[in-house]
Design a protein around this motif. Structure first.
Motif, PDB file in Angstrom:
ATOM      1  N   GLN A  29       0.867  -1.162   0.000  1.00 23.07           N
ATOM      2  CA  GLN A  29       0.000   0.000   0.000  1.00 23.07           C
ATOM      3  C   GLN A  29       0.911   1.221   0.000  1.00 23.07           C
ATOM      4  O   GLN A  29       1.929   1.236   0.686  1.00 23.07           O
ATOM      5  CB  GLN A  29      -0.895  -0.011   1.242  1.00 23.07           C
ATOM      6  N   TYR A  30       0.555   2.226  -0.782  1.00 19.88           N
ATOM      7  CA  TYR A  30       1.416   3.388  -0.975  1.00 19.88           C
ATOM      8  C   TYR A  30       0.858   4.622  -0.286  1.00 19.88           C
ATOM      9  O   TYR A  30      -0.342   4.766  -0.102  1.00 19.88           O
ATOM     10  CB  TYR A  30       1.582   3.677  -2.477  1.00 19.88           C
ATOM     11  N   SER A  31       1.771   5.524   0.032  1.00 17.44           N
ATOM     12  CA  SER A  31       1.417   6.803   0.626  1.00 17.44           C
ATOM     13  C   SER A  31       2.572   7.766   0.380  1.00 17.44           C
ATOM     14  O   SER A  31       3.570   7.397  -0.240  1.00 17.44           O
ATOM     15  CB  SER A  31       1.170   6.640   2.127  1.00 17.44           C
ATOM     16  N   LEU A  32       2.435   9.008   0.854  1.00 16.98           N
ATOM     17  CA  LEU A  32       3.560   9.923   0.817  1.00 16.98           C
ATOM     18  C   LEU A  32       3.863  10.389   2.213  1.00 16.98           C
ATOM     19  O   LEU A  32       3.010  10.376   3.081  1.00 16.98           O
ATOM     20  CB  LEU A  32       3.336  11.127  -0.099  1.00 16.98           C
ATOM     21  N   TRP A  33       5.109  10.747   2.393  1.00 17.21           N
ATOM     22  CA  TRP A  33       5.596  11.112   3.711  1.00 17.21           C
ATOM     23  C   TRP A  33       6.591  12.243   3.537  1.00 17.21           C
ATOM     24  O   TRP A  33       7.385  12.216   2.599  1.00 17.21           O
ATOM     25  CB  TRP A  33       6.282   9.884   4.334  1.00 17.21           C
ATOM     26  N   GLU A  34       6.560  13.216   4.418  1.00 20.75           N
ATOM     27  CA  GLU A  34       7.532  14.298   4.328  1.00 20.75           C
ATOM     28  C   GLU A  34       8.935  13.708   4.337  1.00 20.75           C
ATOM     29  O   GLU A  34       9.271  12.870   5.172  1.00 20.75           O
ATOM     30  CB  GLU A  34       7.362  15.282   5.471  1.00 20.75           C
ATOM     31  N   ALA A  35       9.763  14.145   3.387  1.00 19.64           N
ATOM     32  CA  ALA A  35      11.067  13.535   3.140  1.00 19.64           C
ATOM     33  C   ALA A  35      11.975  13.528   4.361  1.00 19.64           C
ATOM     34  O   ALA A  35      12.732  12.584   4.564  1.00 19.64           O
ATOM     35  CB  ALA A  35      11.752  14.223   1.968  1.00 19.64           C
ATOM     36  N   GLU A  36      11.920  14.548   5.172  1.00 20.22           N
ATOM     37  CA  GLU A  36      12.851  14.653   6.289  1.00 20.22           C
ATOM     38  C   GLU A  36      12.353  13.959   7.552  1.00 20.22           C
ATOM     39  O   GLU A  36      13.090  13.874   8.532  1.00 20.22           O
ATOM     40  CB  GLU A  36      13.143  16.129   6.579  1.00 20.22           C
ATOM     41  N   ARG A  37      11.135  13.451   7.540  1.00 23.68           N
ATOM     42  CA  ARG A  37      10.585  12.818   8.741  1.00 23.68           C
ATOM     43  C   ARG A  37      10.940  11.339   8.786  1.00 23.68           C
ATOM     44  O   ARG A  37      11.022  10.673   7.746  1.00 23.68           O
ATOM     45  CB  ARG A  37       9.071  12.971   8.771  1.00 23.68           C
ATOM     46  N   TRP A  64       0.307   2.321  -8.647  1.00 21.35           N
ATOM     47  CA  TRP A  64      -0.561   1.566  -7.737  1.00 21.35           C
ATOM     48  C   TRP A  64      -1.898   1.344  -8.418  1.00 21.35           C
ATOM     49  O   TRP A  64      -2.881   2.008  -8.155  1.00 21.35           O
ATOM     50  CB  TRP A  64      -0.721   2.328  -6.437  1.00 21.35           C
ATOM     51  N   THR A  65      -1.916   0.383  -9.330  1.00 17.78           N
ATOM     52  CA  THR A  65      -3.093   0.163 -10.165  1.00 17.78           C
ATOM     53  C   THR A  65      -4.111  -0.771  -9.529  1.00 17.78           C
ATOM     54  O   THR A  65      -5.261  -0.795  -9.934  1.00 17.78           O
ATOM     55  CB  THR A  65      -2.675  -0.386 -11.537  1.00 17.78           C
ATOM     56  N   ASP A  66      -3.706  -1.568  -8.560  1.00 17.37           N
ATOM     57  CA  ASP A  66      -4.617  -2.455  -7.841  1.00 17.37           C
ATOM     58  C   ASP A  66      -4.468  -2.132  -6.359  1.00 17.37           C
ATOM     59  O   ASP A  66      -3.483  -2.513  -5.735  1.00 17.37           O
ATOM     60  CB  ASP A  66      -4.264  -3.918  -8.118  1.00 17.37           C
ATOM     61  N   ILE A  67      -5.434  -1.422  -5.803  1.00 15.19           N
ATOM     62  CA  ILE A  67      -5.277  -0.904  -4.451  1.00 15.19           C
ATOM     63  C   ILE A  67      -5.575  -1.933  -3.360  1.00 15.19           C
ATOM     64  O   ILE A  67      -5.452  -1.626  -2.178  1.00 15.19           O
ATOM     65  CB  ILE A  67      -6.118   0.367  -4.225  1.00 15.19           C
ATOM     66  N   ARG A  68      -5.920  -3.157  -3.751  1.00 12.65           N
ATOM     67  CA  ARG A  68      -6.128  -4.178  -2.724  1.00 12.65           C
ATOM     68  C   ARG A  68      -4.790  -4.508  -2.059  1.00 12.65           C
ATOM     69  O   ARG A  68      -3.758  -4.548  -2.722  1.00 12.65           O
ATOM     70  CB  ARG A  68      -6.694  -5.456  -3.331  1.00 12.65           C
ATOM     71  N   PRO A  69      -4.799  -4.772  -0.755  1.00 15.28           N
ATOM     72  CA  PRO A  69      -3.565  -5.186  -0.090  1.00 15.28           C
ATOM     73  C   PRO A  69      -3.007  -6.461  -0.738  1.00 15.28           C
ATOM     74  O   PRO A  69      -3.765  -7.281  -1.269  1.00 15.28           O
ATOM     75  CB  PRO A  69      -3.998  -5.453   1.353  1.00 15.28           C
ATOM     76  N   ARG A  70      -1.696  -6.617  -0.703  1.00 11.22           N
ATOM     77  CA  ARG A  70      -1.038  -7.765  -1.315  1.00 11.22           C
ATOM     78  C   ARG A  70      -1.620  -9.083  -0.839  1.00 11.22           C
ATOM     79  O   ARG A  70      -1.861  -9.995  -1.644  1.00 11.22           O
ATOM     80  CB  ARG A  70       0.464  -7.729  -1.041  1.00 11.22           C
ATOM     81  N   SER A  71      -1.884  -9.231   0.460  1.00 16.58           N
ATOM     82  CA  SER A  71      -2.418 -10.495   0.980  1.00 16.58           C
ATOM     83  C   SER A  71      -3.775 -10.823   0.358  1.00 16.58           C
ATOM     84  O   SER A  71      -4.055 -11.985   0.070  1.00 16.58           O
ATOM     85  CB  SER A  71      -2.523 -10.450   2.504  1.00 16.58           C
ATOM     86  N   VAL A  72      -4.594  -9.837   0.115  1.00 17.46           N
ATOM     87  CA  VAL A  72      -5.898 -10.061  -0.519  1.00 17.46           C
ATOM     88  C   VAL A  72      -5.699 -10.475  -1.978  1.00 17.46           C
ATOM     89  O   VAL A  72      -6.354 -11.413  -2.455  1.00 17.46           O
ATOM     90  CB  VAL A  72      -6.797  -8.810  -0.412  1.00 17.46           C
ATOM     91  N   ARG A  73      -4.808  -9.794  -2.689  1.00 15.32           N
ATOM     92  CA  ARG A  73      -4.544 -10.175  -4.091  1.00 15.32           C
ATOM     93  C   ARG A  73      -4.029 -11.599  -4.177  1.00 15.32           C
ATOM     94  O   ARG A  73      -4.454 -12.366  -5.052  1.00 15.32           O
ATOM     95  CB  ARG A  73      -3.529  -9.212  -4.718  1.00 15.32           C
ATOM     96  N   GLU A  74      -3.107 -11.969  -3.275  1.00 14.70           N
ATOM     97  CA  GLU A  74      -2.548 -13.322  -3.302  1.00 14.70           C
ATOM     98  C   GLU A  74      -3.605 -14.376  -2.973  1.00 14.70           C
ATOM     99  O   GLU A  74      -3.650 -15.430  -3.606  1.00 14.70           O
ATOM    100  CB  GLU A  74      -1.372 -13.426  -2.339  1.00 14.70           C
ATOM    101  N   ARG A  75      -4.470 -14.117  -1.988  1.00 18.04           N
ATOM    102  CA  ARG A  75      -5.539 -15.059  -1.664  1.00 18.04           C
ATOM    103  C   ARG A  75      -6.468 -15.243  -2.849  1.00 18.04           C
ATOM    104  O   ARG A  75      -6.877 -16.354  -3.170  1.00 18.04           O
ATOM    105  CB  ARG A  75      -6.345 -14.562  -0.460  1.00 18.04           C
ATOM    106  N   HIS A  76      -6.798 -14.146  -3.502  1.00 16.98           N
ATOM    107  CA  HIS A  76      -7.682 -14.209  -4.666  1.00 16.98           C
ATOM    108  C   HIS A  76      -7.035 -14.987  -5.805  1.00 16.98           C
ATOM    109  O   HIS A  76      -7.680 -15.794  -6.467  1.00 16.98           O
ATOM    110  CB  HIS A  76      -8.044 -12.796  -5.125  1.00 16.98           C
TER     111      HIS A  76
END
Length: 66
Positions: A16-24, A50-62
């Motif tokens: 899962q992706y996000s952004l974070w202040e570079a210096e933090r 990030w074309t499939d926003i499902r968590p990796r564990s959900v994608r793998e189970r599917h």
């Protein structure tokens, strides 16, 4: 946060992706992906990769049940 604030694209083990202040410091479980830029640049990068926003564990189970 100002317009000159730089951000890093980050992801967790569930890809899962996000952004974070570079210096933090990152919270536990998150890793820098390697992209740094303005908020807009980072959001655009996440939108591209990030074309499939499902968590990796959900994608793998599917995938295993298909």
């Amino acid at each position: 946060m100002s317009e000159s604030t730089l951000y890093d694209v980050v992801h967790n083990d569930e890809e899962q992706y996000s952004l974070w202040e570079a210096e933090r410091e990152l919270p536990a479980g998150w890793h820098r992906e390697g992209t740094r830029g303005t908020r807009e640049e980072c959001v655009a990068h996440i939108d591209r990769i990030w074309t499939d926003i499902r968590p990796r564990s959900v994608r793998e189970r599917h995938a295993h049940s298909a």
